[in-house]
Design an enzyme around this catalytic site. Structure first.
Site, PDB file in Angstrom:
ATOM      1  N   CYS A  28      40.202  40.083  42.310  1.00 16.93           N
ATOM      2  CA  CYS A  28      40.246  39.652  43.714  1.00 16.93           C
ATOM      3  C   CYS A  28      38.940  39.872  44.472  1.00 16.93           C
ATOM      4  O   CYS A  28      38.328  38.899  44.922  1.00 16.93           O
ATOM      5  CB  CYS A  28      41.394  40.361  44.426  1.00 16.93           C
ATOM      6  SG  CYS A  28      42.985  39.829  43.804  1.00 16.93           S
ATOM      7  N   PHE A  67      39.823  53.852  50.649  1.00 15.74           N
ATOM      8  CA  PHE A  67      38.701  52.995  50.223  1.00 15.74           C
ATOM      9  C   PHE A  67      37.338  53.562  50.597  1.00 15.74           C
ATOM     10  O   PHE A  67      36.453  52.835  51.001  1.00 15.74           O
ATOM     11  CB  PHE A  67      38.876  51.577  50.781  1.00 15.74           C
ATOM     12  CG  PHE A  67      39.729  50.737  49.880  1.00 15.74           C
ATOM     13  CD1 PHE A  67      39.165  49.910  48.940  1.00 15.74           C
ATOM     14  CD2 PHE A  67      41.115  50.817  49.955  1.00 15.74           C
ATOM     15  CE1 PHE A  67      39.944  49.178  48.069  1.00 15.74           C
ATOM     16  CE2 PHE A  67      41.901  50.090  49.095  1.00 15.74           C
ATOM     17  CZ  PHE A  67      41.317  49.265  48.152  1.00 15.74           C
ATOM     18  N   LEU A 106      49.454  42.647  47.530  1.00 13.77           N
ATOM     19  CA  LEU A 106      49.802  43.714  46.583  1.00 13.77           C
ATOM     20  C   LEU A 106      48.561  44.246  45.852  1.00 13.77           C
ATOM     21  O   LEU A 106      47.571  43.532  45.705  1.00 13.77           O
ATOM     22  CB  LEU A 106      50.832  43.222  45.562  1.00 13.77           C
ATOM     23  CG  LEU A 106      50.482  42.077  44.605  1.00 13.77           C
ATOM     24  CD1 LEU A 106      49.584  42.514  43.466  1.00 13.77           C
ATOM     25  CD2 LEU A 106      51.750  41.483  44.053  1.00 13.77           C
ATOM     26  N   LYS A 107      48.663  45.507  45.439  1.00 13.82           N
ATOM     27  CA  LYS A 107      47.593  46.115  44.638  1.00 13.82           C
ATOM     28  C   LYS A 107      48.104  46.244  43.211  1.00 13.82           C
ATOM     29  O   LYS A 107      49.201  46.778  42.998  1.00 13.82           O
ATOM     30  CB  LYS A 107      47.261  47.530  45.126  1.00 13.82           C
ATOM     31  CG  LYS A 107      46.810  47.615  46.557  1.00 13.82           C
ATOM     32  CD  LYS A 107      46.434  49.047  46.931  1.00 13.82           C
ATOM     33  CE  LYS A 107      47.611  50.002  47.073  1.00 13.82           C
ATOM     34  NZ  LYS A 107      48.567  49.696  48.127  1.00 13.82           N
ATOM     35  N   ALA A 112      33.123  56.624  46.436  1.00 18.72           N
ATOM     36  CA  ALA A 112      31.926  56.045  45.814  1.00 18.72           C
ATOM     37  C   ALA A 112      32.157  55.958  44.307  1.00 18.72           C
ATOM     38  O   ALA A 112      32.973  56.680  43.749  1.00 18.72           O
ATOM     39  CB  ALA A 112      30.721  56.930  46.110  1.00 18.72           C
ATOM     40  N   THR A 123      45.507  33.084  46.718  1.00 15.86           N
ATOM     41  CA  THR A 123      44.471  33.286  47.746  1.00 15.86           C
ATOM     42  C   THR A 123      43.622  32.020  47.820  1.00 15.86           C
ATOM     43  O   THR A 123      42.956  31.670  46.849  1.00 15.86           O
ATOM     44  CB  THR A 123      43.589  34.498  47.371  1.00 15.86           C
ATOM     45  OG1 THR A 123      44.446  35.637  47.252  1.00 15.86           O
ATOM     46  CG2 THR A 123      42.526  34.757  48.413  1.00 15.86           C
ATOM     47  N   GLU A 149      49.199  37.153  49.581  1.00 18.69           N
ATOM     48  CA  GLU A 149      49.772  38.348  48.952  1.00 18.69           C
ATOM     49  C   GLU A 149      48.767  39.503  49.037  1.00 18.69           C
ATOM     50  O   GLU A 149      47.603  39.318  48.740  1.00 18.69           O
ATOM     51  CB  GLU A 149      50.112  38.028  47.490  1.00 18.69           C
ATOM     52  CG  GLU A 149      50.747  39.175  46.756  1.00 18.69           C
ATOM     53  CD  GLU A 149      51.923  39.761  47.526  1.00 18.69           C
ATOM     54  OE1 GLU A 149      52.864  39.036  47.845  1.00 18.69           O
ATOM     55  OE2 GLU A 149      51.868  40.968  47.846  1.00 18.69           O
TER      56      GLU A 149
HETATM   57  P1  NAD Z   1      46.944  35.151  36.853  1.00 17.68           P
HETATM   58  O1  NAD Z   1      45.785  34.519  36.208  1.00 17.68           O
HETATM   59  O2  NAD Z   1      47.426  36.475  36.389  1.00 17.68           O
HETATM   60  O3  NAD Z   1      48.191  34.147  36.789  1.00 17.68           O
HETATM   61  C1  NAD Z   1      48.126  32.783  37.051  1.00 17.68           C
HETATM   62  C2  NAD Z   1      49.160  32.085  36.175  1.00 17.68           C
HETATM   63  O4  NAD Z   1      49.255  30.720  36.578  1.00 17.68           O
HETATM   64  C3  NAD Z   1      48.804  32.073  34.684  1.00 17.68           C
HETATM   65  O5  NAD Z   1      49.875  32.627  33.941  1.00 17.68           O
HETATM   66  C4  NAD Z   1      48.610  30.586  34.358  1.00 17.68           C
HETATM   67  O6  NAD Z   1      49.014  30.245  33.048  1.00 17.68           O
HETATM   68  C5  NAD Z   1      49.491  29.934  35.411  1.00 17.68           C
HETATM   69  N1  NAD Z   1      49.194  28.536  35.685  1.00 17.68           N
HETATM   70  C6  NAD Z   1      48.014  27.927  35.829  1.00 17.68           C
HETATM   71  N2  NAD Z   1      48.184  26.613  36.100  1.00 17.68           N
HETATM   72  C7  NAD Z   1      49.511  26.387  36.149  1.00 17.68           C
HETATM   73  C8  NAD Z   1      50.320  25.247  36.383  1.00 17.68           C
HETATM   74  N3  NAD Z   1      49.785  24.062  36.646  1.00 17.68           N
HETATM   75  N4  NAD Z   1      51.652  25.390  36.352  1.00 17.68           N
HETATM   76  C9  NAD Z   1      52.226  26.578  36.071  1.00 17.68           C
HETATM   77  N5  NAD Z   1      51.512  27.711  35.839  1.00 17.68           N
HETATM   78  C10 NAD Z   1      50.170  27.611  35.872  1.00 17.68           C
HETATM   79  O7  NAD Z   1      46.581  35.218  38.412  1.00 17.68           O
HETATM   80  P2  NAD Z   1      47.041  36.322  39.480  1.00 17.68           P
HETATM   81  O8  NAD Z   1      46.231  37.552  39.339  1.00 17.68           O
HETATM   82  O9  NAD Z   1      48.523  36.405  39.496  1.00 17.68           O
HETATM   83  O10 NAD Z   1      46.544  35.614  40.840  1.00 17.68           O
HETATM   84  C11 NAD Z   1      47.179  34.468  41.350  1.00 17.68           C
HETATM   85  C12 NAD Z   1      46.668  34.238  42.758  1.00 17.68           C
HETATM   86  O11 NAD Z   1      47.057  35.339  43.610  1.00 17.68           O
HETATM   87  C13 NAD Z   1      45.143  34.156  42.875  1.00 17.68           C
HETATM   88  O12 NAD Z   1      44.806  33.239  43.875  1.00 17.68           O
HETATM   89  C14 NAD Z   1      44.757  35.558  43.299  1.00 17.68           C
HETATM   90  O13 NAD Z   1      43.549  35.591  44.000  1.00 17.68           O
HETATM   91  C15 NAD Z   1      45.909  35.926  44.203  1.00 17.68           C
HETATM   92  N6  NAD Z   1      46.139  37.370  44.317  1.00 17.68           N
HETATM   93  C16 NAD Z   1      46.044  38.166  43.223  1.00 17.68           C
HETATM   94  C17 NAD Z   1      46.296  39.524  43.350  1.00 17.68           C
HETATM   95  C18 NAD Z   1      46.167  40.437  42.156  1.00 17.68           C
HETATM   96  O14 NAD Z   1      46.142  41.653  42.356  1.00 17.68           O
HETATM   97  N7  NAD Z   1      46.118  39.928  40.927  1.00 17.68           N
HETATM   98  C19 NAD Z   1      46.647  40.069  44.579  1.00 17.68           C
HETATM   99  C20 NAD Z   1      46.770  39.227  45.666  1.00 17.68           C
HETATM  100  C21 NAD Z   1      46.505  37.867  45.528  1.00 17.68           C
END
Ligand code: NAD
Length: 442
Positions: free
Chosen positions: A267, A256, A156-157, A259, A121, A154
Site C-alpha cells: 500500500c 507510526f 485494514l492493516k 524508525a 484503493t 479499506e
Molecule cells: P491482492 O493482490 O491480494 O488481491 C487481488 C485479487 O484480485 C487477486 O486474487 C486477483 O487474482 C484478483 N483479480 C484480479 N483481477 C480480477 C478479476 N477481473 N476478477 C476477479 N478477480 C480478479 O490485492 P489486495 O492486497 O487485496 O488489495 C486490493 C486492493 O485493496 C488494492 O487496491 C489495495 O491497494 C487495496 N488495499 C489493500 C490493503 C492491504 O493491506 N493489502 C489495505 C487497504 C486497501
C-alpha cells in the site's frame, strides 16, 4: 443481504469473511482458478491471523462461498464489491485495468438494481470511470437497470486485518446524495460500528482522497522519523528516547513513529506514488510526498551501508554469510510486496554475500522471489550456524527475546545489525555483541 466481493486477495477475503460473519450471504469471486479451488478445499492462500478459522466457520454455516463465475455472483447479489489490485503503472499512477475490467463484468451481468462499491484503493475520479464502464455495458445490452457507485476505501492493516475490519476506527462511505445506495451501505456496516465508531458519509471524491491522504500521512510520519534517526546517529542522540519524548505529546501520539529501514508493503509505496501522480496531473507539485518517497528509498539501504562500513568496503562483504531474521514487509503477514528485505538481500547478493534466512510465515513467498539464491531455515536459530552477522529485518514478536547465549554460541562472530531497533544497545554490549541499530548510540 446478498453480497459479492470480486477479487479474493488480502482485502477481498477479509471483507468477504467478515460480512459473512455478520449474517450476510457472501460470494467471493476471483479469476485465479487455483486460488478458488484451494479456497473450496479449505486452503487459505494468504497468512492473516484468524482468517482461516473465520472462513471455515462461515463456509460450514453456508454463508460464504467461492467461485470464478462472476456472472452468477453478480446476479445473486445486491451489493457488488470491487476488491482487485491497483498496482502502480509504469508512470506511478494506479493501474485501473483490473478495477474497470470488473466494472464491465458487473455491467455485463447485472439483472436488476445493484450497489457497486469501489473497495480497492483508487484515485479520485475512478468512481466516475466505473459508472461509465457499467453504463457502457448496459447500453450495449439495451438494459436499463439502475445502479449506484459507492467509494468505500479499506483501512485494514495486514496482520490485524480481522480486528480492523470488525472494529474499524471509522467506515468511510462516499456516495451521491439521495440515492438508495447510502441506506444499503449503512445497513451493511451497522453491525461493525456498534461501539459508536462513526460511519462517515461524504461525497465520492472526498472518500477516494481520504484513503490516499491516510496512507500518505502515515508514510510522512515514518520517513520523518527515519530522518530524525539518521540525524540522531550524527549528533549522538537515541531515536528511541526521542520517539517516546515526542509521542507522549497528545498532539503527536505514539503510533507510526518507529524508525527503521523504510516502509514497504502493497500500500504505502504505491499509494504515495499514485498521489504524487494525481498531484502532477493536476499541476500541483506535492513537495512533501516527493521527499517522503526519496527518504524511504534511501532508508532501505541504511542497513547495508552499516554492513559495508563495518567490513570496510563492499569487497570485504564478499563471501560473508549473513543470517537474516524476517522477510515479510511487517510482522504477522506473509506479504513481501515491496519488502525492505528484498532490497537488502539483493544488495548483499550483488556483493557476493551468502544469505541464510528465516521467517515464521513468509518463506514460501520468498522462495518465489529468490529461489535457491538464498538458503532458508525453518527454525530461526538454525539460520545462525557459522554466520558472520545476524540481520534483523522484520520485527516479529518471537525475535524480541531470544536466547542470546545460544545465538552467540552458533555464530562465527557475535555481530547484529538490527534494522528494527528491537534490542537494547546497552544490554547487547553487556552480552558481548557488537550491535548496530538505526538512530541509536551503540
Ligand atoms: P491482492 O493482490 O491480494 O488481491 C487481488 C485479487 O484480485 C487477486 O486474487 C486477483 O487474482 C484478483 N483479480 C484480479 N483481477 C480480477 C478479476 N477481473 N476478477 C476477479 N478477480 C480478479 O490485492 P489486495 O492486497 O487485496 O488489495 C486490493 C486492493 O485493496 C488494492 O487496491 C489495495 O491497494 C487495496 N488495499 C489493500 C490493503 C492491504 O493491506 N493489502 C489495505 C487497504 C486497501
Amino acid at each position: 443481504m446478498d453480497v459479492c466481493v470480486v477479487g479474493s486477495g488480502y482485502v477481498g477475503l477479509v471483507a468477504g469473511a467478515c460480512f459473512a460473519d455478520s449474517g450476510n450471504d457472501v460470494i467471493c469471486v476471483d479469476i485465479d482458478e487455483s486460488k478458488i479451488e484451494n479456497l473450496n478445499k479449505g486452503i487459505v492462500p494468504i497468512y492473516e491471523p484468524g482468517l482461516e478459522e473465520l472462513i471455515k466457520r462461515n463456509v460450514e454455516e453456508k454463508r460464504l462461498t467461492f467461485t470464478t463465475d462472476v456472472k452468477s455472483a453478480v446476479e445473486k447479489s445486491l451489493v457488488c464489491f470491487i476488491a482487485v489490485g491497483t498496482p502502480p503503472g509504469e508512470d506511478g499512477s494506479a493501474d485501473l485495468q483490473y478495477v474497470l475490467g470488473v466494472a464491465r463484468d458487473i455491467g455485463r451481468n447485472m439483472n436488476g438494481y445493484k450497489v457497486i462499491v469501489d473497495k480497492s484503493t483508487v484515485p479520485v475520479g475512478t468512481a466516475d470511470k466505473v459508472r461509465e464502464a457499467v453504463a457502457g455495458e448496459l447500453k450495449k445490452r439495451g438494459a436499463g437497470y439502475g445502479f449506484g457507485v459507492v467509494s468505500n476505501p479499506e483501512f485494514l492493516k495486514e496482520g490485524a486485518a480481522i480486528d480492523d475490519f470488525m472494529k474499524p476506527d471509522r467506515v468511510v462511505i462516499g456516495v451521491d446524495d439521495g440515492t438508495d445506495a447510502e441506506e444499503i451501505m449503512k445497513e451493511l456496516y451497522e453491525p461493525f460500528v456498534r461501539t459508536d465508531n462513526p460511519i462517515l458519509i461524504m461525497d465520492v471524491r472526498s472518500a477516494e482522497m481520504t484513503k490516499y491522504a491516510a496512507n500518505a500521512k502515515l508514510a510522512v510520519r515514518i520517513s520523518f522519523m527515519n530522518e530524525i534517526a539518521n540525524l540522531c546517529e550524527k549528533v549522538g542522540a537515541d531515536v528511541n528516547s526521542v520517539r517516546k519524548g515526542i509521542g507522549s505529546d497528545s498532539r503527536i501520539g505514539h503510533s507510526f513513529l518507529f524508525a527503521g529501514i523504510g516502509y514497504g508493503g502493497s500500500c504505502f509505496p504505491k499509494d504515495v506514488k499514485a498521489l504524487c501522480k494525481t498531484a502532477a496531473e493536476n499541476d500541483y507539485d506535492f513537495k512533501i510526498l516527493d521527499a517522503v518517497e526519496r527518504v524511504n528509498e534511501i532508508q532501505k539501504g541504511v542497513l547495508v551501508e552499516k554492513i559495508t562500513n563495518y567490513y570496510c568496503g563492499e569487497k570485504n562483504v564478499k563471501g560473508k554469510t549473513f543470517a537474516l531474521w524476517g522477510l515479510s514487509f511487517k510482522p504477522r503477514t506473509d506479504d513481501m510486496r515491496e519488502a525492505p528485505s528484498i532490497v537488502i538481500i539483493n544488495k548483499l547478493l550483488d556483493m557476493g554475500a551468502n544469505i541464510v534466512a528465516h521467517d515464521p510465515v513468509a518463506m514460501g513467498e520468498a522462495r518465489h522471489i529468490f529461489n535457491d539464491r538464498i538458503e532458508y531455515r525453518d527454525i530461526n536459530y538454525d539460520a545462525l550456524e557459522g554466520a558472520d552477522a545476524l540481520l534483523i529485518v522484520t520485527e516479529w514478536n518471537e525475535f524480541r527475546r531470544p536466547n542470546f547465549d545460544r545465538i552467540k554460541s552458533l555464530m562465527k562472530k557475535p555481530v547484529i545489525f538490527d534494522g528494527r531497533n528491537i534490542y537494547n544497545p546497552r544490554e547487547m554490549k553487556k552480552l558481548g555483541f557488537e550491535y548496530f541499530a538505526v538512530g541509536r548510540k551503540v
